[in-house]
Design an enzyme around this catalytic site. Structure first.
Site, short mmCIF file in Angstrom:
data_model
loop_
_atom_site.label_atom_id
_atom_site.label_comp_id
_atom_site.label_asym_id
_atom_site.label_seq_id
_atom_site.Cartn_x
_atom_site.Cartn_y
_atom_site.Cartn_z
N HIS A 261 0.83 -1.21 0.00
CA HIS A 261 0.00 0.00 0.00
C HIS A 261 0.87 1.27 0.00
CE1 HIS A 261 -3.62 2.42 1.15
NE2 HIS A 261 -2.69 3.18 1.71
N GLU A 262 1.76 1.35 0.98
CA GLU A 262 2.61 2.55 1.06
C GLU A 262 3.53 2.62 -0.15
OE1 GLU A 262 1.78 4.76 3.21
OE2 GLU A 262 0.48 3.43 4.38
N GLU B 294 -4.88 7.61 -2.86
CA GLU B 294 -5.37 6.34 -2.34
C GLU B 294 -5.74 5.39 -3.48
OE1 GLU B 294 -5.36 4.92 0.61
OE2 GLU B 294 -4.34 6.67 1.39
N HIS C 221 1.73 4.42 -2.82
CA HIS C 221 1.83 5.89 -2.63
C HIS C 221 3.20 6.37 -3.10
CE1 HIS C 221 -1.83 6.78 -0.44
NE2 HIS C 221 -1.58 5.93 0.53
#
Ligand code: ZN
Length: 506
Positions: free
Chosen positions: A273-274, A303, A277
C-alpha cells in the site's frame, strides 16, 4: 511584432520569478515534512514539545511565503493573461492562487495555534489508545473539532459546511456528490456481503495463525518493494506504529510499515500500500519541480494508487503466485500452502472492527461510517461526547460487529487527532477510482493482470505512470479521471470488479 516579443520576454521572466518563489515554499515544505517524519520515526519522546514548536515555526514561515504580497502580485499579473499560458504554467498559477486563497482565509495566529494543538492532540490520542480511555483524548478532540468548524467557516462553502473541509483533500468533491457515490457503494457492498453470508464455502486460513519472525518479514518487505519497482535509491523503508508515506521531492520518498510477529499479512499489505503511494511520488515528472505541482493531485487519487497496488494487484492470484515461493522459502510453517488456498485466505471476507485490517470488500463500509459521523459532527448535529456511542451503533448496523473497548472502536485512527476531517472519504473514493482505472487498463490490454504471473509489473507501472503519476497535480481529480477514462466518476466498475472477484471465490 516587437511589442509581442517584449511581452513574451517579460512574461517568461515573471514566470521564472514565480518558480523561484515556489521553490522557496517547496524547500520549506520539505523541511517541515522531514521534521514530521523524524518525529514519527526516530525522535526521542521528551522532544515532543520542542518539536511541536519547530513545526509551528516552520508552518508560520510557510504561511508567510504562501500568502505574502509577492504571491498577490503574481496572481494579479497572470490572471488577465491566464488563457495564453501553457498547460503547466496555467496549472502552476491556478495552484498558487488556490493555496493563496485558502491559506489567506485562516488568520495566521489561529493556524499557528492549530499546528501546536495538533502535536499535543496526537500525543494525547496515542496515550488514550494505550490506556484504552476515550476520556483522555476527548478534550483534545473537542479542540480539533472546534478548529475545523471554525476553519470551514473561513474557507466558505455553498451548500454544506463539510464541503469546505472535503475540498482540502479532494478538490471538487461535495456532500451532494458523495452521498450518491457512497450510497451506491454501500448498497453494492452489502449485496455482495449478503451473497457471501449465504454461501456455504469454507475458507481455511489456519496456516496464517503461526509466528512469523520479524527479521524474515523485513526481508519479505524488500522483496515486495523490489517486485513493484519501488526505487530504493530514491526512497527508504522504516518502521512506525502507523504506516505512512512522505516525500522530500521525487528523489527521496519515505515509506513506513509495521511488523507483528503473529500476523504476516498486515505488513505485506501495508508495504505494498505505502509502496503504491511511494511510486506515485517517485514517478512525478522532473519537469514539474519548482512549479508546486510536484505532488499527487489529491488524497483520493493517491489512495487510488496505493489501494490499486495493495488490492487489485497485491491480492490478485497472479501477484500472489509471485509472492508465495518467497514466503515458502522464508517461513517453514507456510511450506505446504497451495496457491489457491493462499489466494482464498488472503481474500477472506469477514466484517470486523479495525479499518486498517479490514478485508477488501468491507473496507469501504468502515470509511462510510466515518464519513457519516464527520459530516454530522462538523455541521454540529452531534457532539464529541456522543461519539463512542454513535460509533458503536453504526458498526453494529453496517457491519454487524460491536467494539468492546474504545481502542478497537473510536480510538483506532489517528486522523481526527491531527485535525484531518474530510480525509477519510479519500480511501473509499480511491477504491472507486481504482476500479475505473482497472477497467480502462483492461480495455486497452485484457491480459494486463493475467501477465503479472511472470512477476513483471512493467506494463501496469508504465500505464499508471504515463496516465496518472507523471502529471503530478496538473489536473484536478475530476479532470484527471475524465482525461484518463473518458468518463465521470462512477462506482460501476469497482462494484463489478468486487462482484466478479468475490462471487468466484465464494
Ligand atoms: Zn494510504
Amino acid at each position: 511584432m516587437k511589442g509581442c516579443y517584449i511581452m513574451k520576454k517579460e512574461v517568461k521572466e515573471k514566470l521564472n520569478h514565480v518558480k523561484e518563489h515556489i521553490t522557496k515554499i517547496e524547500e520549506l515544505n520539505k523541511l517541515l515534512a522531514l521534521a514530521y517524519w523524524d518525529m514519527k520515526v526516530s525522535m526521542p519522546k521528551k522532544a515532543l514539545e520542542q518539536r511541536s514548536n519547530t513545526l509551528g515555526y516552520l508552518s508560520g514561515e510557510m504561511f508567510k511565503l504562501s500568502t505574502g504580497d509577492e504571491v498577490k502580485g503574481f496572481i494579479e499579473y497572470f490572471m488577465p493573461i491566464f488563457d495564453k499560458l501553457s498547460v503547466i504554467d496555467k496549472a502552476m498559477i491556478r495552484n498558487l492562487k488556490k493555496n493563496y486563497d485558502e491559506t489567506k482565509k485562516i488568520p495566521e495566529q489561529r493556524y499557528k495555534e492549530f499546528t501546536i494543538a495538533t502535536s499535543l492532540s496526537e500525543a494525547a490520542w496515542e496515550e488514550a489508545r494505550e490506556k484504552d480511555d476515550f476520556k483522555t483524548f476527548e478534550p483534545h478532540l473537542e479542540k480539533m473539532v472546534k478548529f475545523q468548524r471554525e476553519f470551514a467557516e473561513y474557507y466558505g462553502y455553498e451548500e454544506n459546511k463539510y464541503d469546505a473541509l472535503l475540498a482540502n483533500y479532494e478538490e471538487g468533491m461535495t456532500v451532494k456528490k458523495l452521498d450518491i457515490i457512497f450510497g451506491e457503494l454501500k448498497e453494492g457492498i452489502l449485496n455482495i456481503l449478503d451473497y457471501i453470508k449465504n454461501s456455504d464455502k469454507k475458507i481455511n486460513k489456519d496456516f496464517l495463525e503461526g509466528k512469523f519472525k520479524i527479521k524474515k518479514q523485513k526481508k519479505l518487505s524488500l522483496f515486495l518493494l523490489d517486485k513493484i519497482k519501488f526505487d530504493m535509491e530514491a526512497g527508504r523503508l522504516d518502521e512506525t506504529t502507523h504506516p505512512f508515506t512522505t516525500d522530500f521531492g521525487n528523489k527521496d520518498v519515505r515509506i513506513t510499515t509495521h511488523y507483528h510477529e503473529n500476523d504476516l499479512l498486515s505488513n505485506v499489505f501495508s508495504v505494498i500500500h505505502e509502496g503504491g503511494h511511494g511510486l506515485y511520488e517517485q514517478h512525478i515528472s522532473d519537469e514539474l519541480i519548482g512549479t508546486g505541482l510536484e505532488h499527487g493531485t489529491s488524497m483520493g487519487i493517491h489512495e487510488s494508487q496505493s489501494r490499486f497496488y495493495e488490492n487489485i494487484i497485491g491480492r490478485s492470484k497472479e501477484f500472489l503466485k509471485v509472492m508465495l515461493p518467497f514466503i515458502k522459502d522464508e517461513f517453514s510453517n507456510m511450506k505446504n500452502v497451495k496457491l489457491d488456498k493462499f489466494y482464498e485466505a488472503v481474500n477472506y471476507v469477514k466484517p470486523s472492527l479495525i479499518r486498517t485490517e479490514a478485508d477488501e470488500l468491507t473496507y469501504s463500509l468502515h470509511v462510510i461510517i466515518r464519513y457519516e459521523i464527520e459530516k454530522q459532527l462538523i455541521n454540529g448535529e452531534i457532539e464529541v461526547k456522543d461519539l463512542p456511542r454513535i460509533w458503536n451503533e453504526k458498526y453494529l448496523e453496517y457491519l454487524g460487529v460491536e467494539p468492546k473497548t474504545d481502542s478497537e472502536g473510536i480510538l483506532q485512527d489517528m486522523h481526527w487527532s491531527a485535525g484531518n476531517f474530510g480525509y477519510f472519504p479519500s480511501y473509499a473514493l480511491g477504491n472507486v477510482y481504482g476500479g475505473q482505472f482497472l477497467n480502462k487498463i483492461l480495455e486497452e490490454n485484457k491480459d494486463a493482470i493475467k501477465n503479472l504471473v511472470d512477476g513483471d509489473l512493467s506494463y501496469i507501472n508504465n500505464w499508471l505512470s504515463d496516465n496518472i503519476h507523471k502529471h503530478g497535480a496538473i489536473y484536478t481529480p475530476e479532470d484527471l479521471i475524465k482525461k484518463v477514462t473518458g468518463e465521470k466518476i462512477s462506482t460501476k466498475y469497482f462494484l463489478t470488479y468486487l462482484e466478479d472477484k468475490y462471487k468466484s471465490i465464494y
